[in-house]
Design an enzyme around this catalytic site. Structure first.
Site, PDB file in Angstrom:
ATOM      1  N   LEU A 129      -2.834   9.918  -5.166  1.00  0.00           N
ATOM      2  CA  LEU A 129      -2.312  10.386  -3.883  1.00  0.00           C
ATOM      3  C   LEU A 129      -0.824  10.055  -3.733  1.00  0.00           C
ATOM      4  O   LEU A 129      -0.188  10.463  -2.771  1.00  0.00           O
ATOM      5  CB  LEU A 129      -3.096   9.746  -2.732  1.00  0.00           C
ATOM      6  CG  LEU A 129      -4.587  10.098  -2.672  1.00  0.00           C
ATOM      7  CD1 LEU A 129      -5.274   9.345  -1.552  1.00  0.00           C
ATOM      8  CD2 LEU A 129      -4.769  11.597  -2.465  1.00  0.00           C
TER       9      LEU A 129
ATOM     10  N   THR B 206      -0.233   3.025 -12.836  1.00  0.00           N
ATOM     11  CA  THR B 206      -1.585   2.806 -12.347  1.00  0.00           C
ATOM     12  C   THR B 206      -2.547   2.657 -13.520  1.00  0.00           C
ATOM     13  O   THR B 206      -2.120   2.603 -14.688  1.00  0.00           O
ATOM     14  CB  THR B 206      -1.980   3.911 -11.326  1.00  0.00           C
ATOM     15  OG1 THR B 206      -3.204   3.547 -10.724  1.00  0.00           O
ATOM     16  CG2 THR B 206      -2.081   5.285 -11.954  1.00  0.00           C
TER      17      THR B 206
ATOM     18  N   LYS C   7      -1.354  -1.096 -15.897  1.00  0.00           N
ATOM     19  CA  LYS C   7      -0.628  -2.083 -15.079  1.00  0.00           C
ATOM     20  C   LYS C   7      -0.319  -3.380 -15.835  1.00  0.00           C
ATOM     21  O   LYS C   7       0.684  -4.033 -15.565  1.00  0.00           O
ATOM     22  CB  LYS C   7      -1.423  -2.412 -13.810  1.00  0.00           C
ATOM     23  CG  LYS C   7      -1.376  -1.316 -12.752  1.00  0.00           C
ATOM     24  CD  LYS C   7      -2.033  -1.785 -11.465  1.00  0.00           C
ATOM     25  CE  LYS C   7      -2.041  -0.696 -10.427  1.00  0.00           C
ATOM     26  NZ  LYS C   7      -2.541  -1.145  -9.124  1.00  0.00           N
TER      27      LYS C   7
ATOM     28  N   ASP D  78       1.642  -4.184  -4.851  1.00  0.00           N
ATOM     29  CA  ASP D  78       0.287  -4.224  -4.280  1.00  0.00           C
ATOM     30  C   ASP D  78       0.104  -5.452  -3.381  1.00  0.00           C
ATOM     31  O   ASP D  78      -0.615  -5.401  -2.386  1.00  0.00           O
ATOM     32  CB  ASP D  78      -0.776  -4.272  -5.392  1.00  0.00           C
ATOM     33  CG  ASP D  78      -0.968  -2.915  -6.059  1.00  0.00           C
ATOM     34  OD1 ASP D  78      -0.744  -1.889  -5.396  1.00  0.00           O
ATOM     35  OD2 ASP D  78      -1.348  -2.895  -7.253  1.00  0.00           O
TER      36      ASP D  78
ATOM     37  N   LEU E  87     -10.701  -2.147   0.468  1.00  0.00           N
ATOM     38  CA  LEU E  87      -9.581  -1.540  -0.261  1.00  0.00           C
ATOM     39  C   LEU E  87      -9.812  -0.062  -0.585  1.00  0.00           C
ATOM     40  O   LEU E  87      -8.887   0.656  -0.960  1.00  0.00           O
ATOM     41  CB  LEU E  87      -9.317  -2.312  -1.564  1.00  0.00           C
ATOM     42  CG  LEU E  87      -8.231  -3.379  -1.496  1.00  0.00           C
ATOM     43  CD1 LEU E  87      -8.454  -4.337  -0.350  1.00  0.00           C
ATOM     44  CD2 LEU E  87      -8.093  -4.123  -2.791  1.00  0.00           C
TER      45      LEU E  87
HETATM   46  P1  NAP Z   1     -11.630  -2.811 -11.434  1.00  0.00           P
HETATM   47  O1  NAP Z   1     -10.517  -3.544 -12.091  1.00  0.00           O
HETATM   48  O2  NAP Z   1     -12.503  -1.931 -12.243  1.00  0.00           O
HETATM   49  O3  NAP Z   1     -12.538  -3.927 -10.697  1.00  0.00           O
HETATM   50  C1  NAP Z   1     -13.716  -3.583 -10.021  1.00  0.00           C
HETATM   51  C2  NAP Z   1     -14.479  -4.841  -9.601  1.00  0.00           C
HETATM   52  O4  NAP Z   1     -15.627  -4.437  -8.869  1.00  0.00           O
HETATM   53  C3  NAP Z   1     -14.981  -5.673 -10.765  1.00  0.00           C
HETATM   54  O5  NAP Z   1     -15.005  -7.014 -10.364  1.00  0.00           O
HETATM   55  C4  NAP Z   1     -16.410  -5.144 -10.947  1.00  0.00           C
HETATM   56  O6  NAP Z   1     -17.282  -6.076 -11.539  1.00  0.00           O
HETATM   57  C5  NAP Z   1     -16.813  -4.939  -9.509  1.00  0.00           C
HETATM   58  N1  NAP Z   1     -17.900  -3.965  -9.392  1.00  0.00           N
HETATM   59  C6  NAP Z   1     -17.907  -2.701  -9.855  1.00  0.00           C
HETATM   60  N2  NAP Z   1     -19.075  -2.108  -9.534  1.00  0.00           N
HETATM   61  C7  NAP Z   1     -19.813  -3.043  -8.877  1.00  0.00           C
HETATM   62  C8  NAP Z   1     -21.110  -3.042  -8.313  1.00  0.00           C
HETATM   63  N3  NAP Z   1     -21.893  -1.956  -8.354  1.00  0.00           N
HETATM   64  N4  NAP Z   1     -21.548  -4.172  -7.698  1.00  0.00           N
HETATM   65  C9  NAP Z   1     -20.756  -5.272  -7.647  1.00  0.00           C
HETATM   66  N5  NAP Z   1     -19.521  -5.334  -8.181  1.00  0.00           N
HETATM   67  C10 NAP Z   1     -19.051  -4.224  -8.778  1.00  0.00           C
HETATM   68  O7  NAP Z   1     -11.076  -1.880 -10.264  1.00  0.00           O
HETATM   69  P2  NAP Z   1      -9.793  -2.143  -9.329  1.00  0.00           P
HETATM   70  O8  NAP Z   1      -8.615  -1.494  -9.918  1.00  0.00           O
HETATM   71  O9  NAP Z   1      -9.744  -3.598  -9.007  1.00  0.00           O
HETATM   72  O10 NAP Z   1     -10.180  -1.267  -8.037  1.00  0.00           O
HETATM   73  C11 NAP Z   1     -11.244  -1.667  -7.224  1.00  0.00           C
HETATM   74  C12 NAP Z   1     -11.276  -0.861  -5.932  1.00  0.00           C
HETATM   75  O11 NAP Z   1     -10.095  -1.102  -5.183  1.00  0.00           O
HETATM   76  C13 NAP Z   1     -11.343   0.653  -6.151  1.00  0.00           C
HETATM   77  O12 NAP Z   1     -12.179   1.207  -5.164  1.00  0.00           O
HETATM   78  C14 NAP Z   1      -9.920   1.096  -5.922  1.00  0.00           C
HETATM   79  O13 NAP Z   1      -9.838   2.434  -5.451  1.00  0.00           O
HETATM   80  C15 NAP Z   1      -9.474   0.126  -4.840  1.00  0.00           C
HETATM   81  N6  NAP Z   1      -8.031  -0.076  -4.837  1.00  0.00           N
HETATM   82  C16 NAP Z   1      -7.356   0.293  -3.714  1.00  0.00           C
HETATM   83  C17 NAP Z   1      -5.998   0.117  -3.657  1.00  0.00           C
HETATM   84  C18 NAP Z   1      -5.267   0.532  -2.415  1.00  0.00           C
HETATM   85  O14 NAP Z   1      -4.036   0.671  -2.448  1.00  0.00           O
HETATM   86  N7  NAP Z   1      -5.952   0.707  -1.314  1.00  0.00           N
HETATM   87  C19 NAP Z   1      -5.303  -0.445  -4.737  1.00  0.00           C
HETATM   88  C20 NAP Z   1      -6.030  -0.823  -5.867  1.00  0.00           C
HETATM   89  C21 NAP Z   1      -7.404  -0.625  -5.911  1.00  0.00           C
HETATM   90  P3  NAP Z   1     -17.781  -5.861 -13.070  1.00  0.00           P
HETATM   91  O15 NAP Z   1     -16.595  -6.136 -13.933  1.00  0.00           O
HETATM   92  O16 NAP Z   1     -18.858  -6.865 -13.218  1.00  0.00           O
HETATM   93  O17 NAP Z   1     -18.235  -4.426 -13.172  1.00  0.00           O
END
Ligand code: NAP
Length: 282
Positions: free
Chosen positions: A22, A68, A72, A108, A224
């Site tokens: 976005l 992204t 990163k 961030d 988030l």
């Molecule tokens: P990531 O690095 O893949 O981390 C995801 C985390 O969630 C991991 O700890 C993972 O654990 C856990 N997880 C995934 N599925 C799960 C489930 N079903 N039950 C419990 N835990 C679960 O992803 P990320 O980059 O941190 O992003 C995470 C979220 O934040 C996304 O929705 C993203 O869109 C959002 N985000 C938003 C912003 C913003 O600006 N608003 C910025 C960054 C990210 P495991 O490793 O055990 O799977």
């Protein structure tokens, strides 16, 4: 940006996948509102091509770019210098040009903090509860340390990954999800950094419905996720009387800080926010 010419300056974002980013929506809206001759373009870059892409961006005189998933962390060796904040997080999402090289930082952290800074709370006494230990959680933990929180509780489903994550910061205490019934009643700030509840799984929530009643009215719940808006977690907890913060605020604010670094001027943050709301039909 009305017409692209040979004088138009280039900004962009690299990632893989990049189709759903976005960032072009809000950055180009801001550029247009400011009447500047810039354009912000998304670039799909595979991990194997990262070095080549960065050299290419340098060669075509790109002024700066966002980074992204999945680059990163991988980008760091390609940058001459990264800010202390990016070092703390271990990830860079914003890169800008110096005369002959690139420099990077992480927006961030402050993007996440922006809506919390609007709320009066005794942060030095608050022990936030963070769900998840992925990339976004790293920026969240550094942000909560900046805010002054003395202890950061992290809940995750894989105890080994949780322990590895917790080993990075002495402020973290880690729990598995079976501890939620004890933790939720004393939680004043709950943050979801997992993708549970994100489109298309909009019926999912990282806190099961039977536990929602344990969250106290007046607590802050920060999800988030930005699609859907609000998420099931925010909808259910709002009925409990919580202060709900959504991922759109973090997205807009991290973007505004990045654009400010490149353009060196005050930014129309409200126009950036509204461009995303219009695009998402909110
Ligand atoms: P990531 O690095 O893949 O981390 C995801 C985390 O969630 C991991 O700890 C993972 O654990 C856990 N997880 C995934 N599925 C799960 C489930 N079903 N039950 C419990 N835990 C679960 O992803 P990320 O980059 O941190 O992003 C995470 C979220 O934040 C996304 O929705 C993203 O869109 C959002 N985000 C938003 C912003 C913003 O600006 N608003 C910025 C960054 C990210 P495991 O490793 O055990 O799977």
């Amino acid at each position: 940006m009305e017409i692209i010419t040979g004088k138009t300056k280039l900004l962009g974002v690299i990632g893989d996948p990049i189709e759903h980013s976005l960032s072009p929506v809000m950055h180009n809206a801001a550029i247009k509102a400011l009447g500047l001759d810039y354009v912000y373009v998304p670039f799909a870059v595979k991990s194997a091509d990262l070095g080549g892409a960065i050299a290419g961006l340098q060669a075509i005189n790109c002024q700066g770019f966002n980074v992204t998933i999945p680059h990163k962390q991988a980008i760091i060796p390609f940058l001459r210098e990264i800010s202390p904040l990016a070092q703390m997080v271990g990830a860079t999402n914003t890169v800008w040009r110096e005369a002959t090289h690139w420099q990077g930082t992480n927006t961030d952290v402050e993007g996440f903090l922006a809506p919390l800074r609007e709320i009066e709370r005794p942060w030095h006494e608050i022990k936030p509860l963070v769900l998840g230990y992925g990339g976004a959680a790293r920026a969240v933990v550094v942000a909560l340390k900046r805010l002054g929180c003395p202890e950061i509780r992290v809940v995750g489903r894989n105890l080994q990954k949780l322990a590895d994550f917790a080993a990075n910061w002495s402020e973290i205490t880690s729990y598995d999800s079976s501890c939620l019934p004890e933790l939720l009643p004393e939680t004043e700030l709950l943050i979801n950094t997992t993708p549970v509840g994100m489109y298309p799984d909009t019926d999912a929530s990282p806190i099961e419905s039977s536990l929602i009643g344990l969250i106290q009215p007046g607590a802050i719940v920060y999800d988030l996720i930005y699609i859907p808006n609000p998420t099931k977690l925010l909808l259910e907890t709002q009925k409990q009387g919580v202060i709900a913060l959504d991922g759109l605020e973090m997205l807009v604010n991290q973007g505004a800080i990045a654009l400010g670094i490149w353009l060196q001027r005050p930014l129309p943050v409200e126009i950036m926010r509204q461009s995303l709301k219009d695009y998402l039909g909110l």
